[in-house]
Write a protein that holds these residues in place. Structure first.
Motif, PDB file in Angstrom:
ATOM      1  N   LEU A 149      58.455  18.428  29.387  1.00  0.00           N
ATOM      2  CA  LEU A 149      59.740  18.660  28.730  1.00  0.00           C
ATOM      3  C   LEU A 149      59.829  17.610  27.639  1.00  0.00           C
ATOM      4  O   LEU A 149      59.698  16.407  27.913  1.00  0.00           O
ATOM      5  N   HIS A 150      60.020  18.035  26.397  1.00  0.00           N
ATOM      6  CA  HIS A 150      60.223  17.106  25.292  1.00  0.00           C
ATOM      7  C   HIS A 150      61.718  17.023  25.018  1.00  0.00           C
ATOM      8  O   HIS A 150      62.368  18.052  24.845  1.00  0.00           O
ATOM      9  N   ILE A 151      62.239  15.812  24.968  1.00  0.00           N
ATOM     10  CA  ILE A 151      63.652  15.590  24.682  1.00  0.00           C
ATOM     11  C   ILE A 151      63.742  14.936  23.305  1.00  0.00           C
ATOM     12  O   ILE A 151      63.268  13.816  23.117  1.00  0.00           O
ATOM     13  N   HIS A 152      64.335  15.663  22.363  1.00  0.00           N
ATOM     14  CA  HIS A 152      64.530  15.164  21.001  1.00  0.00           C
ATOM     15  C   HIS A 152      65.955  14.636  20.854  1.00  0.00           C
ATOM     16  O   HIS A 152      66.854  15.000  21.621  1.00  0.00           O
ATOM     17  N   GLU A 153      66.169  13.842  19.828  1.00  0.00           N
ATOM     18  CA  GLU A 153      67.458  13.176  19.620  1.00  0.00           C
ATOM     19  C   GLU A 153      68.630  14.145  19.588  1.00  0.00           C
ATOM     20  O   GLU A 153      69.672  13.887  20.183  1.00  0.00           O
ATOM     21  N   ALA A 205      64.428  -1.481  26.776  1.00  0.00           N
ATOM     22  CA  ALA A 205      63.555  -1.741  25.624  1.00  0.00           C
ATOM     23  C   ALA A 205      63.248  -0.493  24.808  1.00  0.00           C
ATOM     24  O   ALA A 205      62.752  -0.603  23.688  1.00  0.00           O
ATOM     25  N   ALA A 206      63.520   0.692  25.347  1.00  0.00           N
ATOM     26  CA  ALA A 206      63.231   1.918  24.596  1.00  0.00           C
ATOM     27  C   ALA A 206      64.048   1.916  23.306  1.00  0.00           C
ATOM     28  O   ALA A 206      65.227   1.562  23.301  1.00  0.00           O
ATOM     29  N   PRO A 207      63.445   2.313  22.208  1.00  0.00           N
ATOM     30  CA  PRO A 207      64.129   2.203  20.915  1.00  0.00           C
ATOM     31  C   PRO A 207      65.210   3.264  20.705  1.00  0.00           C
ATOM     32  O   PRO A 207      65.070   4.414  21.125  1.00  0.00           O
ATOM     33  N   GLY A 208      66.283   2.826  20.049  1.00  0.00           N
ATOM     34  CA  GLY A 208      67.321   3.739  19.576  1.00  0.00           C
ATOM     35  C   GLY A 208      67.925   4.628  20.649  1.00  0.00           C
ATOM     36  O   GLY A 208      68.203   4.192  21.763  1.00  0.00           O
ATOM     37  N   TRP A 209      68.104   5.887  20.300  1.00  0.00           N
ATOM     38  CA  TRP A 209      68.749   6.875  21.167  1.00  0.00           C
ATOM     39  C   TRP A 209      67.975   7.106  22.458  1.00  0.00           C
ATOM     40  O   TRP A 209      68.538   7.556  23.464  1.00  0.00           O
ATOM     41  N   VAL A 230      57.575   7.371  25.597  1.00  0.00           N
ATOM     42  CA  VAL A 230      58.225   7.451  24.286  1.00  0.00           C
ATOM     43  C   VAL A 230      57.195   7.835  23.224  1.00  0.00           C
ATOM     44  O   VAL A 230      56.108   7.263  23.173  1.00  0.00           O
ATOM     45  N   PHE A 231      57.557   8.797  22.416  1.00  0.00           N
ATOM     46  CA  PHE A 231      56.823   9.117  21.200  1.00  0.00           C
ATOM     47  C   PHE A 231      57.780   8.926  20.032  1.00  0.00           C
ATOM     48  O   PHE A 231      58.993   8.778  20.232  1.00  0.00           O
ATOM     49  N   ALA A 232      57.282   8.936  18.830  1.00  0.00           N
ATOM     50  CA  ALA A 232      58.103   8.627  17.655  1.00  0.00           C
ATOM     51  C   ALA A 232      59.352   9.498  17.582  1.00  0.00           C
ATOM     52  O   ALA A 232      60.438   9.009  17.284  1.00  0.00           O
ATOM     53  N   ARG A 233      59.230  10.782  17.864  1.00  0.00           N
ATOM     54  CA  ARG A 233      60.360  11.701  17.665  1.00  0.00           C
ATOM     55  C   ARG A 233      60.973  12.244  18.951  1.00  0.00           C
ATOM     56  O   ARG A 233      61.932  13.000  18.894  1.00  0.00           O
ATOM     57  N   GLY A 271      56.426   3.888  19.566  1.00  0.00           N
ATOM     58  CA  GLY A 271      57.671   3.290  20.032  1.00  0.00           C
ATOM     59  C   GLY A 271      57.770   3.065  21.527  1.00  0.00           C
ATOM     60  O   GLY A 271      58.805   2.646  22.023  1.00  0.00           O
ATOM     61  N   ASN A 272      56.705   3.348  22.286  1.00  0.00           N
ATOM     62  CA  ASN A 272      56.770   3.135  23.736  1.00  0.00           C
ATOM     63  C   ASN A 272      56.794   1.636  24.027  1.00  0.00           C
ATOM     64  O   ASN A 272      55.969   0.887  23.519  1.00  0.00           O
ATOM     65  N   PRO A 273      57.764   1.168  24.857  1.00  0.00           N
ATOM     66  CA  PRO A 273      57.844  -0.258  25.173  1.00  0.00           C
ATOM     67  C   PRO A 273      56.668  -0.723  26.026  1.00  0.00           C
ATOM     68  O   PRO A 273      56.251  -0.034  26.953  1.00  0.00           O
ATOM     69  N   GLN A 274      56.143  -1.899  25.719  1.00  0.00           N
ATOM     70  CA  GLN A 274      55.088  -2.509  26.518  1.00  0.00           C
ATOM     71  C   GLN A 274      55.755  -3.334  27.614  1.00  0.00           C
ATOM     72  O   GLN A 274      56.253  -4.427  27.372  1.00  0.00           O
TER      73      GLN A 274
END
Length: 144
Positions: free
Chosen positions: A116-120, A38-42, A85-88, A19-22
């Motif tokens: 630091l990983h930031i999840h939804e 362009a980053a997806p969703g949340w 961006v990673f999938a989750r 999901g990382n924007p190009q």
């Protein structure tokens, strides 16, 4: 002779695996804002907030998009933080994170880097994030 066409300026950027924007390489705020949009969703709203926190924490912060990821730095050509961006989740890389106190929670194969990983559904500790950003901004940046 084949006709060439310009890319549609209204077209959404391609999302790479995970999901990382190009986004084309560029320096300054504009390419970073294009990446955020362009980053997806949340992830778009989450990083928009983090971008604003970084700007307040490090006045005059330099920005760029390289390798389809926003980078933040203080000195020309060096960077203290990047995001991908990673999938989750969003993966925030502190390039000299091993020198931060307390350490960001996720280790790396690279001895100086911490993540630091930031999840939804995470409640971002903004005070801790800003503290890490301020500390990172005072350290020598990583040349990339």
């Amino acid at each position: 002779m084949a006709k060439t066409t310009s890319p549609d300026p209204g077209a959404r950027p391609v999302l790479l695996s995970g999901g990382n924007p190009q986004i084309p390489k560029g320096y300054g705020d504009a390419p970073v804002q294009a990446w955020i949009a362009a980053a997806p969703g949340w992830k778009s709203d989450a990083w928009r907030r983090c971008d604003a926190l970084i700007e307040r924490a490090v006045p005059g912060v330099r920005k760029a998009v390289k390798w389809n990821s926003p980078l933040y730095g203080v000195d020309e050509g060096t960077w203290f933080l990047g995001v991908h961006v990673f999938a989750r989740y969003l993966k925030v890389s502190f390039f000299r994170g091993a020198a931060l106190e307390p350490l960001p929670p996720v280790g790396s194969k690279q001895k100086d880097v911490r993540y630091l990983h930031i999840h939804e559904d995470d409640a971002l500790d903004e005070d801790r994030f800003v503290d890490w950003v301020k500390q990172a901004g005072r350290l020598p940046g990583e040349r990339m």
